[in-house]
Design a protein around this motif. Sequence first.
Motif, PDB file in Angstrom:
ATOM      1  N   LEU A  74      24.409 -37.839  38.263  1.00 46.23           N
ATOM      2  CA  LEU A  74      24.176 -36.654  37.718  1.00 46.23           C
ATOM      3  C   LEU A  74      25.449 -36.835  35.980  1.00 46.23           C
ATOM      4  O   LEU A  74      26.618 -37.129  36.058  1.00 46.23           O
ATOM      5  CB  LEU A  74      25.221 -35.377  38.690  1.00 46.23           C
ATOM      6  CG  LEU A  74      25.031 -34.490  37.373  1.00 46.23           C
ATOM      7  CD1 LEU A  74      24.196 -33.659  36.921  1.00 46.23           C
ATOM      8  CD2 LEU A  74      26.046 -33.197  38.513  1.00 46.23           C
ATOM      9  N   ALA A  75      24.955 -36.694  35.114  1.00 48.79           N
ATOM     10  CA  ALA A  75      25.457 -36.662  33.811  1.00 48.79           C
ATOM     11  C   ALA A  75      26.375 -34.850  33.050  1.00 48.79           C
ATOM     12  O   ALA A  75      25.051 -34.134  33.666  1.00 48.79           O
ATOM     13  CB  ALA A  75      24.510 -36.792  33.066  1.00 48.79           C
ATOM     14  N   THR A  76      27.536 -34.608  32.582  1.00 46.11           N
ATOM     15  CA  THR A  76      27.819 -33.709  32.403  1.00 46.11           C
ATOM     16  C   THR A  76      28.132 -34.223  31.539  1.00 46.11           C
ATOM     17  O   THR A  76      28.906 -34.737  30.912  1.00 46.11           O
ATOM     18  CB  THR A  76      29.144 -33.231  33.297  1.00 46.11           C
ATOM     19  OG1 THR A  76      30.348 -34.245  33.261  1.00 46.11           O
ATOM     20  CG2 THR A  76      28.426 -33.559  34.474  1.00 46.11           C
ATOM     21  N   VAL A  77      28.486 -32.553  30.171  1.00 46.05           N
ATOM     22  CA  VAL A  77      28.947 -32.323  29.417  1.00 46.05           C
ATOM     23  C   VAL A  77      29.674 -31.066  29.068  1.00 46.05           C
ATOM     24  O   VAL A  77      29.300 -30.149  29.289  1.00 46.05           O
ATOM     25  CB  VAL A  77      28.080 -32.015  27.910  1.00 46.05           C
ATOM     26  CG1 VAL A  77      28.546 -31.272  26.706  1.00 46.05           C
ATOM     27  CG2 VAL A  77      26.494 -33.656  27.930  1.00 46.05           C
ATOM     28  N   THR A  78      31.238 -31.180  29.276  1.00 39.49           N
ATOM     29  CA  THR A  78      31.951 -30.132  29.139  1.00 39.49           C
ATOM     30  C   THR A  78      32.808 -29.601  27.857  1.00 39.49           C
ATOM     31  O   THR A  78      33.354 -30.820  26.997  1.00 39.49           O
ATOM     32  CB  THR A  78      32.742 -30.349  30.495  1.00 39.49           C
ATOM     33  OG1 THR A  78      33.038 -30.700  31.410  1.00 39.49           O
ATOM     34  CG2 THR A  78      34.076 -29.010  30.151  1.00 39.49           C
ATOM     35  N   VAL A  79      32.785 -28.363  27.311  1.00 40.80           N
ATOM     36  CA  VAL A  79      32.912 -27.436  25.980  1.00 40.80           C
ATOM     37  C   VAL A  79      34.528 -27.308  26.177  1.00 40.80           C
ATOM     38  O   VAL A  79      34.297 -26.400  27.735  1.00 40.80           O
ATOM     39  CB  VAL A  79      32.066 -27.040  25.701  1.00 40.80           C
ATOM     40  CG1 VAL A  79      33.042 -25.871  24.382  1.00 40.80           C
ATOM     41  CG2 VAL A  79      31.194 -27.760  24.971  1.00 40.80           C
ATOM     42  N   THR A  80      35.137 -27.469  25.757  1.00 41.97           N
ATOM     43  CA  THR A  80      36.659 -27.415  26.068  1.00 41.97           C
ATOM     44  C   THR A  80      37.468 -26.690  25.083  1.00 41.97           C
ATOM     45  O   THR A  80      37.077 -27.809  24.170  1.00 41.97           O
ATOM     46  CB  THR A  80      37.489 -27.629  27.625  1.00 41.97           C
ATOM     47  OG1 THR A  80      38.553 -27.331  27.246  1.00 41.97           O
ATOM     48  CG2 THR A  80      37.711 -28.819  27.371  1.00 41.97           C
ATOM     49  N   HIS A  81      38.524 -26.611  24.949  1.00 40.70           N
ATOM     50  CA  HIS A  81      39.877 -26.368  23.681  1.00 40.70           C
ATOM     51  C   HIS A  81      40.659 -27.254  24.534  1.00 40.70           C
ATOM     52  O   HIS A  81      42.191 -27.490  23.329  1.00 40.70           O
ATOM     53  CB  HIS A  81      40.321 -24.718  23.181  1.00 40.70           C
ATOM     54  CG  HIS A  81      38.803 -24.444  22.467  1.00 40.70           C
ATOM     55  ND1 HIS A  81      39.097 -24.905  20.946  1.00 40.70           N
ATOM     56  CD2 HIS A  81      37.916 -23.682  22.800  1.00 40.70           C
ATOM     57  CE1 HIS A  81      37.740 -24.170  20.863  1.00 40.70           C
ATOM     58  NE2 HIS A  81      37.203 -23.127  21.800  1.00 40.70           N
ATOM     59  N   HIS A  82      40.739 -27.479  25.679  1.00 38.92           N
ATOM     60  CA  HIS A  82      42.307 -27.757  26.180  1.00 38.92           C
ATOM     61  C   HIS A  82      42.407 -28.964  26.550  1.00 38.92           C
ATOM     62  O   HIS A  82      41.428 -28.861  27.595  1.00 38.92           O
ATOM     63  CB  HIS A  82      43.157 -26.656  27.308  1.00 38.92           C
ATOM     64  CG  HIS A  82      42.840 -25.509  26.199  1.00 38.92           C
ATOM     65  ND1 HIS A  82      44.267 -24.965  25.377  1.00 38.92           N
ATOM     66  CD2 HIS A  82      41.882 -23.690  26.596  1.00 38.92           C
ATOM     67  CE1 HIS A  82      43.369 -23.804  25.195  1.00 38.92           C
ATOM     68  NE2 HIS A  82      43.133 -23.203  26.306  1.00 38.92           N
ATOM     69  N   LEU A  83      43.149 -29.658  26.804  1.00 40.09           N
ATOM     70  CA  LEU A  83      42.875 -31.579  27.358  1.00 40.09           C
ATOM     71  C   LEU A  83      43.232 -31.374  28.401  1.00 40.09           C
ATOM     72  O   LEU A  83      42.776 -31.890  29.081  1.00 40.09           O
ATOM     73  CB  LEU A  83      43.699 -32.392  26.212  1.00 40.09           C
ATOM     74  CG  LEU A  83      43.184 -32.913  25.415  1.00 40.09           C
ATOM     75  CD1 LEU A  83      43.758 -34.386  24.895  1.00 40.09           C
ATOM     76  CD2 LEU A  83      41.636 -32.871  25.193  1.00 40.09           C
ATOM     77  N   GLU A  84      44.493 -30.729  29.240  1.00 42.42           N
ATOM     78  CA  GLU A  84      44.591 -30.123  30.508  1.00 42.42           C
ATOM     79  C   GLU A  84      43.280 -29.536  31.362  1.00 42.42           C
ATOM     80  O   GLU A  84      44.107 -29.718  32.329  1.00 42.42           O
ATOM     81  CB  GLU A  84      45.578 -28.934  30.509  1.00 42.42           C
ATOM     82  CG  GLU A  84      47.180 -29.062  29.657  1.00 42.42           C
ATOM     83  CD  GLU A  84      46.883 -29.203  28.262  1.00 42.42           C
ATOM     84  OE1 GLU A  84      48.016 -29.600  27.543  1.00 42.42           O
ATOM     85  OE2 GLU A  84      46.063 -28.962  28.138  1.00 42.42           O
ATOM     86  N   GLU A  85      42.300 -29.462  30.654  1.00 39.40           N
ATOM     87  CA  GLU A  85      40.850 -29.120  31.310  1.00 39.40           C
ATOM     88  C   GLU A  85      39.901 -30.086  31.652  1.00 39.40           C
ATOM     89  O   GLU A  85      39.606 -29.820  32.734  1.00 39.40           O
ATOM     90  CB  GLU A  85      40.443 -27.683  31.042  1.00 39.40           C
ATOM     91  CG  GLU A  85      41.246 -26.798  30.766  1.00 39.40           C
ATOM     92  CD  GLU A  85      40.930 -25.324  30.106  1.00 39.40           C
ATOM     93  OE1 GLU A  85      41.579 -24.254  29.614  1.00 39.40           O
ATOM     94  OE2 GLU A  85      39.473 -25.393  29.200  1.00 39.40           O
ATOM     95  N   LEU A  86      40.377 -31.221  31.405  1.00 45.25           N
ATOM     96  CA  LEU A  86      39.039 -32.696  31.222  1.00 45.25           C
ATOM     97  C   LEU A  86      39.431 -33.233  32.932  1.00 45.25           C
ATOM     98  O   LEU A  86      40.987 -33.147  32.942  1.00 45.25           O
ATOM     99  CB  LEU A  86      39.984 -33.407  30.369  1.00 45.25           C
ATOM    100  CG  LEU A  86      39.545 -32.970  29.530  1.00 45.25           C
ATOM    101  CD1 LEU A  86      39.869 -34.031  27.938  1.00 45.25           C
ATOM    102  CD2 LEU A  86      38.161 -32.237  29.427  1.00 45.25           C
TER     103      LEU A  86
END
Length: 274
Positions: A204-216
């Motif tokens: 499974l490939a995923t792409v996550t859009v976020t503004h905060h590195l802490e959420e990675l």
Amino acid sequence: MPSSAEQSASAVAELSGVSVRKYTTGQVILDGIDWTVRAGEHWALLGPNGAGKTSVLRLVGATMHPTTGTVDVLGHRLGRVDMRELRARIGFVSSAQKVPLDETAHTVVLTGATGTIQPLWRKYDDATRQRAHELLAELELKELADRPYGVCSGGQRARILIARALIADPGLLLLDEPFNALDLPSREDLIDAMHRLAETRPALATVTVTHHLEELAPNIGHVLLLRDGRVQASGAAAEILTGAQMTACFGRPIEVVHHEGRWSARSARGGIRS
């Protein structure tokens, strides 16, 4: 080393020379984007507001076409494929998704099998209903199966939406700011869930859009930085998530810290966390 043919075959999404312009104003939204997501890769998509993140997500999510260039998703080129059929093979999660608040968590997951807001009961056989229960259990939500979605917490809703996206067994999972408005415990529960999914679904490939590195999550291995509709940097997370790269992308001094698999960032001038 895999051959070029093998590398191409493993591409889940590929943008080549992609530009997007508004027809009414000619405004450039994306300009010359080259980007490839391969099976089993987990990408973070980062950049300032207005950088073009949403447009990139819409392209790989098969909800819009490029003005110029080519977009291939799951082996199909946009413009030569039924977009509705292609979208059925792409998982999508967003806190802004419309789902029936009064339906149970189990029912919300079922709607992912038909790609509808409201349930289509005649379409769900016993195997599909059992699969929905299994996904809820996998995401540690088994006890919420009969609870109305509308009374679940923000973190629980996020994981229910992931279960909904997974019921169609997608090859690509897109997460558009899935941590929006989550408190710290809910955020960590969701990060743990994403990390487990990466371990149990190696293709499974995923792409996550976020503004905060802490959420990675720790499984995020690649990063695409966008600025003003162009690729600022792209590659392995360890190479891209640096103070220099983030400073260039966001236009202000940023310090980046990597500790025990997790990332954090803050303004080098002592501002709030990014």
